[in-house]
Design a protein around this motif. Structure first.
Motif, PDB file in Angstrom:
ATOM      1  N   ILE A  68     -42.163  15.723 -66.331  1.00 49.26           N
ATOM      2  CA  ILE A  68     -40.711  15.448 -67.276  1.00 49.26           C
ATOM      3  C   ILE A  68     -40.081  13.916 -67.150  1.00 49.26           C
ATOM      4  O   ILE A  68     -39.813  13.319 -68.003  1.00 49.26           O
ATOM      5  CB  ILE A  68     -39.800  16.411 -66.911  1.00 49.26           C
ATOM      6  N   ASP A  69     -40.305  13.510 -65.875  1.00 49.76           N
ATOM      7  CA  ASP A  69     -39.588  12.212 -65.654  1.00 49.76           C
ATOM      8  C   ASP A  69     -40.419  11.155 -66.490  1.00 49.76           C
ATOM      9  O   ASP A  69     -39.950  10.208 -66.904  1.00 49.76           O
ATOM     10  CB  ASP A  69     -39.772  11.837 -64.077  1.00 49.76           C
ATOM     11  N   GLU A  70     -41.782  11.219 -66.562  1.00 47.95           N
ATOM     12  CA  GLU A  70     -42.471  10.403 -67.228  1.00 47.95           C
ATOM     13  C   GLU A  70     -42.226  10.490 -68.748  1.00 47.95           C
ATOM     14  O   GLU A  70     -42.126   9.188 -69.293  1.00 47.95           O
ATOM     15  CB  GLU A  70     -44.136  10.906 -67.222  1.00 47.95           C
ATOM     16  N   MET A  71     -41.900  11.620 -69.317  1.00 46.29           N
ATOM     17  CA  MET A  71     -41.366  11.720 -70.845  1.00 46.29           C
ATOM     18  C   MET A  71     -40.359  10.864 -70.952  1.00 46.29           C
ATOM     19  O   MET A  71     -39.979  10.028 -72.088  1.00 46.29           O
ATOM     20  CB  MET A  71     -41.354  13.109 -71.081  1.00 46.29           C
ATOM     21  N   LEU A  72     -39.445  11.197 -69.935  1.00 48.34           N
ATOM     22  CA  LEU A  72     -37.920  10.517 -70.299  1.00 48.34           C
ATOM     23  C   LEU A  72     -38.032   9.005 -70.018  1.00 48.34           C
ATOM     24  O   LEU A  72     -37.124   8.144 -70.598  1.00 48.34           O
ATOM     25  CB  LEU A  72     -36.892  11.096 -69.185  1.00 48.34           C
ATOM     26  N   ARG A  73     -38.981   8.379 -69.111  1.00 48.55           N
ATOM     27  CA  ARG A  73     -39.059   6.981 -68.924  1.00 48.55           C
ATOM     28  C   ARG A  73     -39.696   6.469 -70.376  1.00 48.55           C
ATOM     29  O   ARG A  73     -39.520   5.129 -70.749  1.00 48.55           O
ATOM     30  CB  ARG A  73     -39.961   6.633 -67.805  1.00 48.55           C
ATOM     31  N   TYR A  74     -40.616   7.381 -70.677  1.00 47.16           N
ATOM     32  CA  TYR A  74     -41.233   6.778 -72.101  1.00 47.16           C
ATOM     33  C   TYR A  74     -40.087   6.658 -73.221  1.00 47.16           C
ATOM     34  O   TYR A  74     -40.117   5.748 -74.097  1.00 47.16           O
ATOM     35  CB  TYR A  74     -42.395   7.820 -72.765  1.00 47.16           C
ATOM     36  N   ASP A  75     -39.200   7.666 -73.101  1.00 47.16           N
ATOM     37  CA  ASP A  75     -38.110   7.352 -74.356  1.00 47.16           C
ATOM     38  C   ASP A  75     -37.236   6.149 -74.110  1.00 47.16           C
ATOM     39  O   ASP A  75     -36.296   6.042 -75.199  1.00 47.16           O
ATOM     40  CB  ASP A  75     -37.172   8.903 -74.170  1.00 47.16           C
ATOM     41  N   LEU A  76     -37.364   5.563 -73.045  1.00 49.08           N
ATOM     42  CA  LEU A  76     -36.457   4.456 -72.852  1.00 49.08           C
ATOM     43  C   LEU A  76     -36.874   3.309 -74.085  1.00 49.08           C
ATOM     44  O   LEU A  76     -35.897   2.460 -74.387  1.00 49.08           O
ATOM     45  CB  LEU A  76     -36.600   3.828 -71.368  1.00 49.08           C
ATOM     46  N   ASP A  77     -38.129   3.161 -74.135  1.00 43.21           N
ATOM     47  CA  ASP A  77     -38.374   2.309 -75.205  1.00 43.21           C
ATOM     48  C   ASP A  77     -38.986   2.801 -76.349  1.00 43.21           C
ATOM     49  O   ASP A  77     -39.372   2.134 -77.595  1.00 43.21           O
ATOM     50  CB  ASP A  77     -39.769   1.416 -74.414  1.00 43.21           C
ATOM     51  N   ALA A  78     -38.859   4.044 -76.683  1.00 40.55           N
ATOM     52  CA  ALA A  78     -39.297   4.935 -78.044  1.00 40.55           C
ATOM     53  C   ALA A  78     -38.379   4.428 -79.165  1.00 40.55           C
ATOM     54  O   ALA A  78     -36.934   4.073 -78.726  1.00 40.55           O
ATOM     55  CB  ALA A  78     -39.289   6.127 -77.694  1.00 40.55           C
ATOM     56  N   PRO A  79     -38.813   4.591 -80.453  1.00 35.80           N
ATOM     57  CA  PRO A  79     -37.650   4.543 -81.587  1.00 35.80           C
ATOM     58  C   PRO A  79     -36.743   5.445 -81.314  1.00 35.80           C
ATOM     59  O   PRO A  79     -36.849   6.645 -80.722  1.00 35.80           O
ATOM     60  CB  PRO A  79     -38.350   4.616 -82.696  1.00 35.80           C
ATOM     61  N   ARG A  80     -35.410   5.157 -81.874  1.00 43.17           N
ATOM     62  CA  ARG A  80     -34.196   5.816 -81.708  1.00 43.17           C
ATOM     63  C   ARG A  80     -34.281   7.247 -82.112  1.00 43.17           C
ATOM     64  O   ARG A  80     -33.996   8.378 -81.647  1.00 43.17           O
ATOM     65  CB  ARG A  80     -32.972   5.248 -82.437  1.00 43.17           C
ATOM     66  N   LYS A  81     -35.043   7.601 -83.300  1.00 42.72           N
ATOM     67  CA  LYS A  81     -35.341   8.719 -83.812  1.00 42.72           C
ATOM     68  C   LYS A  81     -36.570   9.521 -83.399  1.00 42.72           C
ATOM     69  O   LYS A  81     -36.913  10.404 -84.326  1.00 42.72           O
ATOM     70  CB  LYS A  81     -35.165   8.538 -85.729  1.00 42.72           C
ATOM     71  N   GLN A  82     -37.204   8.828 -82.507  1.00 38.96           N
ATOM     72  CA  GLN A  82     -38.554   9.455 -82.352  1.00 38.96           C
ATOM     73  C   GLN A  82     -38.603   9.606 -80.728  1.00 38.96           C
ATOM     74  O   GLN A  82     -39.664   9.383 -80.016  1.00 38.96           O
ATOM     75  CB  GLN A  82     -39.819   8.771 -82.773  1.00 38.96           C
ATOM     76  N   LYS A  83     -37.631  10.099 -80.248  1.00 40.75           N
ATOM     77  CA  LYS A  83     -37.763  10.474 -78.584  1.00 40.75           C
ATOM     78  C   LYS A  83     -37.837  11.873 -78.332  1.00 40.75           C
ATOM     79  O   LYS A  83     -37.706  12.771 -79.290  1.00 40.75           O
ATOM     80  CB  LYS A  83     -36.158  10.020 -78.214  1.00 40.75           C
ATOM     81  N   HIS A  84     -37.861  12.231 -76.995  1.00 37.91           N
ATOM     82  CA  HIS A  84     -38.397  13.673 -76.809  1.00 37.91           C
ATOM     83  C   HIS A  84     -37.022  14.552 -77.023  1.00 37.91           C
ATOM     84  O   HIS A  84     -36.115  14.004 -76.244  1.00 37.91           O
ATOM     85  CB  HIS A  84     -38.792  13.905 -75.380  1.00 37.91           C
ATOM     86  N   THR A  85     -36.964  15.504 -77.416  1.00 38.99           N
ATOM     87  CA  THR A  85     -36.133  16.646 -77.241  1.00 38.99           C
ATOM     88  C   THR A  85     -36.268  17.700 -76.204  1.00 38.99           C
ATOM     89  O   THR A  85     -37.493  17.638 -76.082  1.00 38.99           O
ATOM     90  CB  THR A  85     -35.557  17.190 -78.802  1.00 38.99           C
TER      91      THR A  85
END
Length: 555
Positions: A68-85
Motif C-alpha cells: 500500500i505504501d508503494e502505491m501511495l508513493r507512486y501517486d506522488l508523481d502520477a497525473p492528478r486524475k489517475q491516482k489510486h483510489t
C-alpha cells in the motif's frame, strides 16, 4: 456512596507508613488486601513502576502495508486524475497480492492515516502546524457569512448573517439579510464600518465569495476581483486578504468563523420569531451592544474595553458614498407587475405599459417613476415568487370590483395583517345592504383612506361605523377623522379608543340622514328643530339703483 478508589502512590505510602509501625509482611497484606509482591515493591520504592507496554496487536493487513505504501508513493508523481483510489488499492491487493481475509474498511482506515504521512516523508507537504498570532489594534479584521433560521411571520425562513469582526478587540458587527448576494455584502460593510466609526488600516480577511472574487488564479493567492467590489473597496479604503480556497483556508479567519457560531448559539436559540427583517436587525443591534461586556477566553478586559483602545486607531470614513444596490429598468406588464431577477413585484396600475427604475437592495426593492418613489417591497428570498400590494390595484378595482374577492393582492394583504377581520366584517355587512358590486366599491373607498390616515385609526373608524350600522365610506371617513382629532390630544391610546370613551353617540349614515324625514330621530340623532333658511335679508339689494354699463351708478 462507594469508597474512593486509591491510587498506587497512596497505597504505597500507606504500606510504608504501616511498616514503620512494626507490622510484618503478612499483616500488611491482610490490612491492605494486596499480595506479597505488592508489599515488597512498595517497601523497596515509594514510586510505582511504570505500566509495562505490551506489543501492539498484529493485524491481517500488516503483510500488505508495504504494498500500500508503494502505491501511495507512486501517486506522488502520477497525473492528478489517475491516482489510486481506495477501491483501486483494495482490488489490486486482492488481484496482485492474494489478499482474501482483509475487509475494505480496514484498508480505507489505513490509507486515510498513511497518505498524508507519505507526503510529509517525501517532502511534498509540511505537517499541519498552527502558529499563535498577535494582532495590532486597528490593523486587522475578518468578514464572513453564516446561515440562520428564523420564524418570519410564523414561517421558518433561512436568512444570511453578515459578520465583520475586528481581530484585536473581538468587536463584531452583525446584520441579517434575506439574500447573500453582493448587495448584502456591500450593505453589511457599510453598516459595520459606520457602526465602528472607521476602517482598519491593515488587512481584512475574506474567503473567496463570488461577490468579491470573480476568479481564483491557479493555486496562488492571486485573485481577479469583481468590478463592483474593486470600486467599492477603493472608495472605502479596504485592503483585502483572500484565504486559501476550501476548508483549508477556514483557519486563516478562524476568529469570525467561531464568532458566527457563538452568536448563533447564544442569541438565536430559541429561534427568533419576528414580523420583519427590520425587527430582527433591531434585535441584532441590541445584542451586539450587549456583547461589549463579555470577555474572550482569559482576557483581563472586556470586548468594549479593548475596542476603546482600538477605535481611535481606525482610518476615518470616506466622505464619498457608494451605491450598494443594483439598478434595473423593467417594463410594467398588464398585471401591473415588474420582473426583478426571477421574482415579480407590483406597482400602481397607472404605470402599466411604462418603464420604471428599480433599485434592488439586500432586503428591499424600491421602484421609482421619474425620481419619485412609487412602490417599496420586502425582497422575496426565493425564486419565482410575487410580492403584491393591494393599494396598487385600488383604482383598477373601482372599475372591476368583482376581481377583488379572488385576487392575489387581497390574499397577501390578509397574510400580512393589513386587511384585518374588521375589514371583512364591514365588507360582508356592506354587501348585504348595498349588494356585492356596490358594497365592494364602498370597501375600496374605505381602503383608499389608508393612503391618508394611519392604519390603526382607519380600522378603529371601521369598527365604530360597523357598530352604528353606517355602512358607507363617508361614515367611515368621518369617524376616522374624528378619531384623528381626538388623538391629537395628549394621552390618547388608539387601542382603547371607542365611542363610549369619547362620550359621544355613534355615527349615523349620511345617506340615511338625507333620505329620511327631517323631523324623525335617525340612529340616535336628535330632531333638527332649526328654522328653515330665509332670503329676506337679501331683498334689500333690490332697492339699490341700477348700475350703468360703464360700471358707475347713474346720477
Amino acid at each position: 456512596m462507594p469508597p474512593r478508589k486509591v491510587s498506587k502512590v497512596e497505597l504505597y505510602a500507606a504500606i510504608r507508613r504501616d511498616a514503620r509501625t512494626g507490622l510484618n509482611n503478612r499483616q500488611l497484606q491482610l490490612k491492605h488486601r494486596v499480595g506479597w509482591t505488592t508489599v515488597q515493591t512498595a517497601l523497596n520504592s515509594a514510586w510505582p513502576e511504570p505500566r509495562k507496554s505490551y506489543p501492539k496487536r498484529t493485524s491481517k493487513l500488516d503483510g500488505f502495508k508495504p504494498a500500500i505504501d508503494e502505491m501511495l508513493r507512486y501517486d506522488l508523481d502520477a497525473p492528478r486524475k489517475q491516482k489510486h483510489t481506495i477501491t483501486r488499492i483494495y482490488h489490486r491487493l486482492r488481484d496482485e497480492h492474494g489478499m482474501t481475509d482483509v475487509s475494505y474498511p480496514t484498508v480505507r482506515a489505513y490509507v486515510a492515516q498513511r497518505r498524508p504521512q507519505i507526503r510529509v516523508e517525501a517532502g511534498r507537504g509540511p505537517a499541519q502546524v498552527f502558529i499563535p498570532q498577535a494582532h495590532r489594534p486597528g490593523a486587522e479584521a475578518e468578514v464572513d457569512f453564516g446561515e440562520v433560521v428564523i420564524n418570519l411571520r410564523g414561517a421558518p425562513t433561512t436568512v444570511y448573517l453578515f459578520a465583520f469582526r475586528l481581530s484585536f478587540s473581538g468587536k463584531a458587527i452583525h446584520r441579517a439579510f434575506v439574500s447573500g448576494g453582493f448587495e448584502a455584502f456591500f450593505e453589511g460593510h457599510v453598516h459595520a464600518l459606520e457602526t465602528l466609526g472607521g476602517v482598519p488600516f491593515g488587512k481584512v480577511r475574506y474567503d473567496n465569495l463570488k461577490a468579491a472574487v470573480a476568479q481564483v488564479i491557479g493555486f496562488s493567492r492571486l485573485r481577479r476581483e469583481a468590478d463592483r467590489w474593486l470600486a467599492f473597496r477603493e472608495t472605502w479604503g479596504v485592503d483585502p486578504f483572500y484565504c486559501q480556497p476550501g476548508i483549508d483556508g477556514a483557519h486563516e479567519k478562524g476568529g469570525v468563523e467561531g464568532d458566527i457560531g457563538r452568536f448563533r448559539r447564544n442569541h438565536m436559540v430559541p429561534v427568533p420569531d419576528v414580523a420583519s427583517i427590520e425587527e430582527l436587525n433591531a434585535l441584532i443591534e441590541s445584542w451586539d451592544i450587549a456583547d461589549d461586556d463579555r470577555r474572550i477566553g482569559a482576557r483581563p478586559h472586556t470586548v468594549g474595553e479593548h475596542f476603546a483602545i482600538e477605535r481611535p486607531l481606525l482610518k476615518p470614513l470616506p466622505s464619498e458614498r457608494f451605491e450598494t444596490g443594483r439598478w434595473s429598468h423593467p417594463r410594467v406588464d398588464r398585471y401591473s407587475m415588474i420582473a426583478v431577477q426571477t421574482n415579480k413585484y407590483s406597482v400602481p396600475v397607472r404605470l402599466i405599459g411604462r418603464t420604471v427604475a428599480v433599485l434592488l437592495n439586500a432586503n428591499t426593492v424600491e421602484v421609482y417613476d421619474n425620481q419619485t418613489l412609487v412602490a417599496e417591497h420586502e425582497r422575496y428570498s426565493g425564486k419565482c415568487g410575487t410580492r403584491v400590494d393591494l393599494d396598487h390595484y385600488l383604482e383598477g378595482l373601482l372599475r372591476k370590483p368583482g376581481a377583488l374577492p379572488g385576487s392575489t393582492a387581497l390574499e397577501q394583504a390578509r397574510a400580512a395583517g393589513k386587511f384585518t377581520p374588521t375589514h371583512d366584517a364591514w365588507w360582508a355587512a356592506a354587501c348585504k345592504i348595498h349588494g356585492d358590486r356596490d358594497g365592494t366599491r364602498e370597501l375600496i373607498e374605505v381602503l383608499l383612506l389608508h393612503r391618508h390616515l394611519p392604519h390603526a385609526q382607519v380600522v378603529t373608524g371601521i369598527t365604530a361605523a360597523l357598530k352604528s350600522g353606517a355602512l358607507t365610506a363617508d361614515a367611515v371617513a368621518l369617524e376616522a377623522r374624528r378619531i384623528v382629532e381626538q388623538c391629537s390630544r395628549p394621552a390618547v391610546d388608539l387601542t382603547d379608543f371607542d365611542t363610549a370613551a369619547t362620550g359621544t353617540t355613534a355615527v349615523a349614515s349620511l345617506t340615511q340622514r338625507r333620505l329620511a324625514d327631517p323631523s324623525a330621530v335617525i340612529a340616535g340623532l336628535p330632531p333638527d328643530r332649526r328654522p328653515q333658511p330665509s332670503v329676506t335679508k337679501y331683498d334689500q339689494l333690490l332697492r339699490l339703483r341700477p348700475i350703468a354699463q360703464e360700471g358707475r351708478p347713474t346720477p
